[in-house]
Design an enzyme around this catalytic site. Structure first.
Site, PDB file in Angstrom:
ATOM      1  N   ASP A  52     -11.132  -8.647   7.505  1.00 24.39           N
ATOM      2  CA  ASP A  52     -12.495  -8.593   6.962  1.00 24.39           C
ATOM      3  C   ASP A  52     -13.122  -9.982   6.938  1.00 24.39           C
ATOM      4  O   ASP A  52     -14.314 -10.154   7.217  1.00 24.39           O
ATOM      5  CB  ASP A  52     -12.485  -8.001   5.555  1.00 24.39           C
ATOM      6  CG  ASP A  52     -12.462  -6.479   5.572  1.00 24.39           C
ATOM      7  OD1 ASP A  52     -12.275  -5.912   6.663  1.00 24.39           O
ATOM      8  OD2 ASP A  52     -12.630  -5.871   4.506  1.00 24.39           O
ATOM      9  N   TYR A  66       0.806  -1.214   0.000  1.00 25.87           N
ATOM     10  CA  TYR A  66       0.000   0.000   0.000  1.00 25.87           C
ATOM     11  C   TYR A  66       0.845   1.273   0.000  1.00 25.87           C
ATOM     12  O   TYR A  66       0.357   2.350  -0.337  1.00 25.87           O
ATOM     13  CB  TYR A  66      -0.941   0.014   1.201  1.00 25.87           C
ATOM     14  CG  TYR A  66      -2.015  -1.049   1.183  1.00 25.87           C
ATOM     15  CD1 TYR A  66      -2.156  -1.918   0.105  1.00 25.87           C
ATOM     16  CD2 TYR A  66      -2.887  -1.206   2.240  1.00 25.87           C
ATOM     17  CE1 TYR A  66      -3.128  -2.900   0.088  1.00 25.87           C
ATOM     18  CE2 TYR A  66      -3.875  -2.179   2.243  1.00 25.87           C
ATOM     19  CZ  TYR A  66      -3.985  -3.027   1.154  1.00 25.87           C
ATOM     20  OH  TYR A  66      -4.959  -4.002   1.140  1.00 25.87           O
ATOM     21  N   LYS A 100       3.909 -15.263   3.622  1.00 24.75           N
ATOM     22  CA  LYS A 100       3.922 -16.081   2.403  1.00 24.75           C
ATOM     23  C   LYS A 100       5.378 -16.394   2.071  1.00 24.75           C
ATOM     24  O   LYS A 100       5.888 -16.141   0.975  1.00 24.75           O
ATOM     25  CB  LYS A 100       3.231 -15.334   1.260  1.00 24.75           C
ATOM     26  CG  LYS A 100       2.933 -16.191   0.017  1.00 24.75           C
ATOM     27  CD  LYS A 100       1.976 -17.321   0.289  1.00 24.75           C
ATOM     28  CE  LYS A 100       1.675 -18.086  -1.011  1.00 24.75           C
ATOM     29  NZ  LYS A 100       0.908 -19.325  -0.772  1.00 24.75           N
ATOM     30  N   ASP A 122      -2.506 -18.252   2.901  1.00 26.83           N
ATOM     31  CA  ASP A 122      -3.623 -18.992   2.325  1.00 26.83           C
ATOM     32  C   ASP A 122      -4.174 -20.018   3.310  1.00 26.83           C
ATOM     33  O   ASP A 122      -5.390 -20.201   3.431  1.00 26.83           O
ATOM     34  CB  ASP A 122      -3.230 -19.653   1.000  1.00 26.83           C
ATOM     35  CG  ASP A 122      -1.849 -20.274   1.017  1.00 26.83           C
ATOM     36  OD1 ASP A 122      -1.137 -20.144   2.033  1.00 26.83           O
ATOM     37  OD2 ASP A 122      -1.468 -20.888   0.008  1.00 26.83           O
ATOM     38  N   ASP A 182      -5.392  -6.718   6.017  1.00 26.58           N
ATOM     39  CA  ASP A 182      -6.595  -6.096   5.489  1.00 26.58           C
ATOM     40  C   ASP A 182      -7.619  -7.163   5.097  1.00 26.58           C
ATOM     41  O   ASP A 182      -8.798  -7.093   5.443  1.00 26.58           O
ATOM     42  CB  ASP A 182      -6.214  -5.239   4.280  1.00 26.58           C
ATOM     43  CG  ASP A 182      -7.335  -4.331   3.803  1.00 26.58           C
ATOM     44  OD1 ASP A 182      -8.428  -4.347   4.409  1.00 26.58           O
ATOM     45  OD2 ASP A 182      -7.119  -3.609   2.819  1.00 26.58           O
TER      46      ASP A 182
END
Length: 364
Positions: free
Chosen positions: A251, A141, A191, A223, A247
């Site tokens: 959610d 970001y 990851k 994942d 993020d």
């Protein structure tokens, strides 16, 4: 105590849920003889419309002069066609950067009374109590370059994923410190099987973990973490991860509670004011209709009282009032079952205020 709070109502349902939160803060202030001084400022779409920028300089100045910042929501389809630097979300990213808010805390607590509002089985979600700690000022970001360019004769887009050792270390320490007062387990999500930034992330996590020998540290690929949040969320205590992964996962975790409208968040840094906001969006489809669930924003004020003002008893009162309202069966539309009566934003706020009065009366 006297505290200065900068209020950023923002877009969509933001002004409605922020008003609910302020009413609750005022009730708490009355019972504990505090004084909260509110200063309003613009951020996001409303700032674009009125100031031609998603983050006016005056907003930054007011936030830096406050003891805490309360945010409603930003964004909406009205501004979706604007260039990236002019979108409402750029204002949110910008204020986080300006205040050096590197850690986002998102507690996920499943209320047994809301079991029917979740899409998951009750035996999966009952007892869930986890904290997602998301790094907030690095990663994709904020990485540079982030641009459009020509590659092999065609248009391409580039974003940069970058983390420094110090950025990783400070967010990991935040997670370990929280685990010390919870259930003493940290899950570091990365990851590392693909990304070099994640391999550095894992190395630093292991190094920091050596300073906390009583805390269990596990590593989980993102994942798999996404799957485990649905399969067995009760295995998690404190989850620490980078900006984009956090993020997405936070959610996803919100649906354990049945609705995005139930989850608060705190963005904190080192010494300056923290920023407190619900994790739901601006919900422009119901803006101005008095339908929004105010509980996440109200719960965010409890986090402000606890983490920025040191008012733990007052924060616990707000949390207890929310639990009482839910246990009494009161629901807004987003957390109701078919056929159940629903409350408006103002009606739900009134129920929380009533619960505060009742709980204080019992205490006194």
């Amino acid at each position: 105590m006297n505290k200065k709070i900068t209020v950023l109502p923002g877009d969509g349902i933001g002004p409605e849920v922020v008003q609910s939160a302020i009413e609750v803060l005022n009730s708490v202030a009355k019972h504990y003889n505090h004084e909260f001084e509110y200063t309003y400022a613009k951020l996001g779409g409303v700032a674009i419309d009125e100031e031609n920028t998603p983050l006016p300089e005056e907003t930054v100045r007011l936030c830096k002069q406050s003891d805490g910042v309360l945010l409603g929501a930003v964004g909406g389809p009205k501004w979706d066609t604007l260039p990236g630097h002019m979108r409402p979300e750029k204002g949110l990213l910008g204020i986080r950067k300006e205040l050096n808010l590197f850690a986002n805390l998102r507690p996920v607590t499943a209320h047994e009374s809301l079991t029917g509002s979740s899409t998951l089985k009750s035996e999966v979600i009952n007892g869930v109590d986890l904290m997602i700690v998301r790094e907030l000022t690095g990663g994709l970001y904020f990485g540079e370059p982030s641009e459009r360019r020509q590659v092999n004769g065609e248009e391409a887009a580039l974003d940069t994923m970058i983390y420094s050792r110090s950025e990783i270390e400070r967010i990991m320490r935040q997670g370990f410190e929280l685990a010390k007062v919870r259930r003493q387990k940290v899950t570091s999500v990365d990851k590392a099987n693909v990304l070099e930034s994640s391999r550095l992330w894992r190395e630093v996590a292991i190094e920091v973990g050596k300073d906390y020998p009583d805390i269990e540290l596990e590593h989980m690929l993102v994942d798999n973490a996404a799957m485990q949040l649905i399969r067995n969320p009760k295995q998690f205590d404190v989850v620490v991860t980078e900006n984009m992964f956090g993020d997405i996962l936070s959610d996803e975790a919100s649906m354990l509670t049945g609705s995005l409208g139930m989850l608060p968040s705190a963005s904190i840094g080192s010494g300056g004011p923290g920023l407190y906001e619900p994790i739901h969006g601006s919900a422009p489809d119901i803006a101005g209709q008095n339908k929004a669930n105010p509980l996440a924003t109200i719960a965010s004020t409890a986090m402000m009282l606890k983490y920025s003002f040191g008012m733990v008893e007052e924060a616990d009162l707000i949390d207890a009032a929310i639990s009482k309202v839910l246990n009494d069966g009161h629901r807004t539309g987003d957390i109701s079952n078919p056929g159940e009566a629903t409350l408006s934003t103002t009606e739900m706020t009134a129920k929380v205020l009533e619960a505060i009065e009742e709980l204080q009366a019992v205490k006194n």
